[in-house]
Structures are given as C-alpha cells and as structure tokens.
Design an enzyme around this catalytic site. Structure first.
Site, PDB file in Angstrom:
ATOM      1  N   ASN A  46       0.840  -1.199   0.000  1.00  0.00           N
ATOM      2  CA  ASN A  46       0.000   0.000   0.000  1.00  0.00           C
ATOM      3  C   ASN A  46       0.875   1.250   0.000  1.00  0.00           C
ATOM      4  O   ASN A  46       1.916   1.310   0.652  1.00  0.00           O
ATOM      5  CB  ASN A  46      -1.001   0.005   1.164  1.00  0.00           C
ATOM      6  CG  ASN A  46      -0.378  -0.201   2.522  1.00  0.00           C
ATOM      7  OD1 ASN A  46       0.651  -0.844   2.659  1.00  0.00           O
ATOM      8  ND2 ASN A  46      -1.013   0.344   3.543  1.00  0.00           N
ATOM      9  N   ILE A  47       0.419   2.233  -0.773  1.00  0.00           N
ATOM     10  CA  ILE A  47       1.156   3.485  -0.929  1.00  0.00           C
ATOM     11  C   ILE A  47       0.191   4.622  -0.598  1.00  0.00           C
ATOM     12  O   ILE A  47      -0.777   4.850  -1.338  1.00  0.00           O
ATOM     13  CB  ILE A  47       1.694   3.633  -2.372  1.00  0.00           C
ATOM     14  CG1 ILE A  47       2.598   2.445  -2.723  1.00  0.00           C
ATOM     15  CG2 ILE A  47       2.453   4.946  -2.514  1.00  0.00           C
ATOM     16  CD1 ILE A  47       3.036   2.398  -4.166  1.00  0.00           C
ATOM     17  N   CYS A  57      -4.215   0.703  -2.422  1.00  0.00           N
ATOM     18  CA  CYS A  57      -4.042  -0.535  -1.657  1.00  0.00           C
ATOM     19  C   CYS A  57      -2.976  -1.435  -2.285  1.00  0.00           C
ATOM     20  O   CYS A  57      -2.754  -1.405  -3.505  1.00  0.00           O
ATOM     21  CB  CYS A  57      -5.347  -1.330  -1.632  1.00  0.00           C
ATOM     22  SG  CYS A  57      -6.674  -0.579  -0.696  1.00  0.00           S
ATOM     23  N   GLU A  59      -3.102  -4.622  -2.875  1.00  0.00           N
ATOM     24  CA  GLU A  59      -3.628  -5.568  -3.859  1.00  0.00           C
ATOM     25  C   GLU A  59      -3.664  -4.930  -5.249  1.00  0.00           C
ATOM     26  O   GLU A  59      -3.281  -5.549  -6.244  1.00  0.00           O
ATOM     27  CB  GLU A  59      -5.055  -6.001  -3.496  1.00  0.00           C
ATOM     28  CG  GLU A  59      -5.166  -6.780  -2.199  1.00  0.00           C
ATOM     29  CD  GLU A  59      -5.414  -5.913  -0.980  1.00  0.00           C
ATOM     30  OE1 GLU A  59      -4.874  -4.773  -0.925  1.00  0.00           O
ATOM     31  OE2 GLU A  59      -6.132  -6.355  -0.081  1.00  0.00           O
ATOM     32  N   CYS A  88     -10.384  -4.844   0.642  1.00  0.00           N
ATOM     33  CA  CYS A  88     -11.466  -3.846   0.578  1.00  0.00           C
ATOM     34  C   CYS A  88     -12.333  -4.084  -0.668  1.00  0.00           C
ATOM     35  O   CYS A  88     -11.952  -4.822  -1.592  1.00  0.00           O
ATOM     36  CB  CYS A  88     -10.898  -2.434   0.575  1.00  0.00           C
ATOM     37  SG  CYS A  88     -10.307  -1.885  -1.035  1.00  0.00           S
ATOM     38  N   CYS A  91     -10.768  -3.256  -4.152  1.00  0.00           N
ATOM     39  CA  CYS A  91      -9.798  -4.267  -4.608  1.00  0.00           C
ATOM     40  C   CYS A  91     -10.508  -5.532  -5.070  1.00  0.00           C
ATOM     41  O   CYS A  91     -10.078  -6.178  -6.027  1.00  0.00           O
ATOM     42  CB  CYS A  91      -8.809  -4.595  -3.492  1.00  0.00           C
ATOM     43  SG  CYS A  91      -7.631  -3.256  -3.208  1.00  0.00           S
TER      44      CYS A  91
HETATM   45  N1  THU Z   1      -5.287  -1.367   2.651  1.00  0.00           N
HETATM   46  C1  THU Z   1      -4.777  -2.200   1.697  1.00  0.00           C
HETATM   47  O1  THU Z   1      -3.666  -2.006   1.213  1.00  0.00           O
HETATM   48  N2  THU Z   1      -5.525  -3.253   1.309  1.00  0.00           N
HETATM   49  C2  THU Z   1      -6.775  -3.545   1.789  1.00  0.00           C
HETATM   50  O2  THU Z   1      -7.426  -4.448   1.284  1.00  0.00           O
HETATM   51  C3  THU Z   1      -7.317  -2.774   2.903  1.00  0.00           C
HETATM   52  C4  THU Z   1      -6.580  -1.543   3.273  1.00  0.00           C
HETATM   53  C5  THU Z   1      -4.486  -0.209   3.061  1.00  0.00           C
HETATM   54  C6  THU Z   1      -5.069   1.111   2.673  1.00  0.00           C
HETATM   55  C7  THU Z   1      -4.427   2.008   3.681  1.00  0.00           C
HETATM   56  O3  THU Z   1      -3.134   2.369   3.212  1.00  0.00           O
HETATM   57  C8  THU Z   1      -4.270   1.143   4.912  1.00  0.00           C
HETATM   58  O4  THU Z   1      -4.378  -0.198   4.464  1.00  0.00           O
HETATM   59  C9  THU Z   1      -5.331   1.399   5.979  1.00  0.00           C
HETATM   60  O5  THU Z   1      -6.603   1.338   5.451  1.00  0.00           O
END
Ligand code: THU
Length: 135
Positions: A46-47, A57, A59, A88, A91
């Site tokens: 995640n960035i 995210c 994914e 989420c 994604c």
């Molecule tokens: N996040 C993801 O990378 N993938 C997910 O499926 C859920 C949430 C990240 C988004 C954000 O950077 C952090 O997790 C908190 O929500």
C-alpha cells in the site's frame, strides 16, 4: 489448483512486499503478491498520500503491476496484514476484472500464517464483470 509450495511462495513474497509499504498515515502496512498468467509473481504494497484518497491498496498495486507488464489474467493473490485482514471492496472489484469469479485468495498474518484460504465468489458474490457488458 495451487500447490502448497506455491501458496508458501506467494505468502513469502507478500511479506517481502509489505516491507516496502509507504503507510505513514495509517501505520497499517499491507503486502500483496499476485501469480499472473505468465507464471511470474508481482509484488505490491500500500502506498499512501498526504491527500488520503490518492492512496492505493497493496492488492491493486500488485495487480496493476501484473497487468501493466503485459498480463491480462491473474491466477491467485496472497495478502499479508496484521490480523490477516480481508481485501477492501474496491480491490475485490479489480480482482473480479482480472481474476474472474473464482480467483483463489490467500489471507495471511504478519508471521506468514495462512489464516484463511478463500476465493472471490465468497468475497464478492453476484459480481459484475466484463461479460456483463456483452449482453
Ligand atoms: N489497505 C490495503 O492495502 N488493502 C486492503 O485491502 C485494505 C486496506 C491499506 C489502505 C491504507 O493504506 C491502509 O491499508 C489502511 O486502510
């Protein structure tokens, strides 16, 4: 069918990816690894962004890496978070586009324990996909 060896490999790559997360705002690093149609594994983390909605995210970063490298289909995805969180909604829809209705999904915790093995038909039932535009 994913071999146990491939499952472990995907989880190990997702852990490696998670170490590259840029998540200073949530402090919730996420790692993902995608097995693409060409047999290669693509990592994503995640960035985040100071303008929060501009974040992405793990994914989607991993899937978009696979797609922008020439693949049009993904075979499986592993996701690693503290507590083995579930992907989420946004994604899940992107998984639907490139992984089909039954994409295998591995959810693992930060130690690499495979906590849940599921597929997209469970996480995104009655989904809308590319075929639905062809009616
Ligand atoms: N996040 C993801 O990378 N993938 C997910 O499926 C859920 C949430 C990240 C988004 C954000 O950077 C952090 O997790 C908190 O929500």
């Amino acid at each position: 069918m994913l071999s146990d060896e491939m499952k472990q490999k995907l989880i190990a790559e997702a852990i490696e990816a998670r170490a590259q997360s840029y998540s200073p705002y949530s402090r919730f690093p996420v790692g993902a690894a995608v097995l693409a149609e060409n047999g290669q594994i693509y990592q994503g983390a995640n960035i985040e962004n100071a303008a929060y909605p501009s974040s992405l995210c793990a994914e989607r970063v991993a899937i978009f890496k696979a797609i922008s490298s020439g693949n049009r289909h993904i075979q499986a995805i592993a996701v690693v978070t503290k507590g083995a969180g579930s992907p989420c909604g946004g994604c899940r829809q992107v998984m639907r586009e490139f992984g089909g209705k039954k994409l295998p999904i591995l959810l693992a915790d930060e130690e690499g324990n495979l906590v849940e093995e599921t597929d997209l038909s469970v996480l995104l039932p009655r989904s809308f996909g590319p075929e639905d535009l062809l009616v």
